[in-house]
Scaffold this motif. Sequence first.
Motif, short mmCIF file in Angstrom:
data_model
loop_
_atom_site.label_atom_id
_atom_site.label_comp_id
_atom_site.label_asym_id
_atom_site.label_seq_id
_atom_site.Cartn_x
_atom_site.Cartn_y
_atom_site.Cartn_z
N ALA A 1 0.83 -1.20 0.00
CA ALA A 1 0.00 0.00 0.00
C ALA A 1 0.87 1.26 0.00
O ALA A 1 0.58 2.23 -0.70
N ASP A 2 1.95 1.24 0.79
CA ASP A 2 2.88 2.38 0.81
C ASP A 2 3.52 2.56 -0.56
O ASP A 2 3.68 3.69 -1.05
N LEU A 3 3.91 1.45 -1.17
CA LEU A 3 4.57 1.51 -2.48
C LEU A 3 3.65 2.14 -3.52
O LEU A 3 4.07 3.02 -4.29
N TYR A 4 2.38 1.72 -3.54
CA TYR A 4 1.44 2.27 -4.52
C TYR A 4 1.14 3.74 -4.23
O TYR A 4 0.95 4.54 -5.15
N GLU A 5 1.11 4.09 -2.94
CA GLU A 5 0.88 5.49 -2.58
C GLU A 5 2.02 6.37 -3.08
O GLU A 5 1.81 7.47 -3.61
N VAL A 6 3.26 5.89 -2.90
CA VAL A 6 4.42 6.65 -3.37
C VAL A 6 4.38 6.80 -4.88
O VAL A 6 4.65 7.89 -5.42
N ALA A 7 4.05 5.73 -5.60
CA ALA A 7 3.96 5.80 -7.06
C ALA A 7 2.92 6.83 -7.48
O ALA A 7 3.16 7.63 -8.41
N ASP A 8 1.80 6.87 -6.79
CA ASP A 8 0.74 7.84 -7.10
C ASP A 8 1.22 9.26 -6.83
O ASP A 8 0.94 10.18 -7.61
N MET A 9 1.96 9.45 -5.74
CA MET A 9 2.48 10.78 -5.42
C MET A 9 3.45 11.26 -6.49
O MET A 9 3.44 12.43 -6.89
N ILE A 10 4.30 10.35 -6.99
CA ILE A 10 5.27 10.71 -8.02
C ILE A 10 4.57 11.11 -9.31
O ILE A 10 4.88 12.13 -9.94
N VAL A 11 3.60 10.30 -9.71
CA VAL A 11 2.90 10.53 -10.98
C VAL A 11 2.15 11.86 -10.97
O VAL A 11 2.10 12.57 -11.99
N ASN B 1 16.24 2.44 5.36
CA ASN B 1 16.38 1.02 5.68
C ASN B 1 15.33 0.47 6.63
O ASN B 1 15.20 -0.74 6.76
N GLY B 2 14.57 1.31 7.32
CA GLY B 2 13.57 0.77 8.23
C GLY B 2 12.96 1.83 9.11
O GLY B 2 13.39 2.99 9.10
N PRO B 3 11.95 1.46 9.90
CA PRO B 3 11.23 2.42 10.74
C PRO B 3 12.10 3.12 11.77
O PRO B 3 11.76 4.20 12.23
N SER B 4 13.22 2.51 12.16
CA SER B 4 14.07 3.13 13.18
C SER B 4 15.00 4.18 12.60
O SER B 4 15.67 4.89 13.34
N SER B 5 15.06 4.29 11.28
CA SER B 5 15.91 5.29 10.64
C SER B 5 15.42 6.69 10.97
O SER B 5 14.21 6.94 10.99
N PRO B 6 16.32 7.65 11.22
CA PRO B 6 15.90 9.04 11.46
C PRO B 6 15.07 9.60 10.30
O PRO B 6 14.19 10.42 10.51
N LEU B 7 15.34 9.13 9.10
CA LEU B 7 14.60 9.61 7.94
C LEU B 7 13.15 9.16 7.98
O LEU B 7 12.26 9.85 7.47
N ALA B 8 12.88 8.02 8.60
CA ALA B 8 11.52 7.47 8.64
C ALA B 8 10.64 8.16 9.65
O ALA B 8 9.44 7.89 9.71
N LYS B 9 11.20 9.06 10.45
CA LYS B 9 10.40 9.77 11.45
C LYS B 9 9.64 10.93 10.84
O LYS B 9 8.80 11.54 11.49
N LYS B 10 9.93 11.25 9.58
CA LYS B 10 9.30 12.38 8.93
C LYS B 10 7.98 11.96 8.27
O LYS B 10 7.74 10.79 8.03
N PRO B 11 7.11 12.93 7.92
CA PRO B 11 5.84 12.59 7.28
C PRO B 11 6.03 11.85 5.96
O PRO B 11 7.07 11.96 5.31
N ARG B 12 5.03 11.10 5.59
CA ARG B 12 5.02 10.35 4.33
C ARG B 12 6.22 9.42 4.24
O ARG B 12 6.90 9.36 3.23
N LYS B 13 6.48 8.69 5.30
CA LYS B 13 7.64 7.81 5.28
C LYS B 13 7.37 6.57 4.45
O LYS B 13 6.26 6.10 4.34
N PHE B 14 8.46 6.03 3.90
CA PHE B 14 8.37 4.80 3.11
C PHE B 14 9.62 3.98 3.36
O PHE B 14 10.71 4.48 3.22
#
Length: 223
Positions: free
Chosen positions: A117-127, A210-223
Amino acid sequence: MILSRIRNKMSDFSKNHRLLAQFILDNSKDVAFMTAAQLAQKIGVSESTVFRFATQLGFQGYPDLRSSIQDEMIESFTVTDREQAYTSTSEENDLLLKGFQIDAQAILEAAAKINRADLYEVADMIVHAESVYVAGERSSNALAHYLCFYLSWLLPHVHHLNPDYALEKMINLSPRTLVISITFHRCIRNVVETLALASRLGLPTVAITNGPSSPLAKKPRKF
């Protein structure tokens, strides 16, 4: 480090939690790729016990605990470990095959963990984005350029974003601009701050990490 934290809290755990803790300490490389159900079955406890164990350690749930274990495994995977993984056989042809097998296993494990679901959401955001900016540094910089190159075949306004000049680039961007940041283990501070800045400016963002514990994943719209 999560394994040290588990050792230090051993005396605070209940009986079932101690069983979980000891199994994780003894089999961390296996646990790094187990689901909560698999771990619970292996120990002989309920999935809810696994969840409570993770929350007692300060995580929101088991996936975050597992991701933290994965991060620690990768951090501790030394040059010697890597050499041994690739030289377990002596024949040159076997060494090549071993390398392919390790990469193939990593791809399969990644595929199993990706939320569709996250993957398809990201694809939709890009398009549907008016334009797309992709940020990455060091080893992730090559991935950022690679993603830009292939997205530009499909979309007219795709740009590589240098995190050193993120503010100057993003300050006047349309609110329909999508910012994608890429960084993995030992997350690069500039890339993390670029995504945080984009969020503060109200831009839609995507994090590839790399995963939910990454500092980058703490931001909105994480994937």
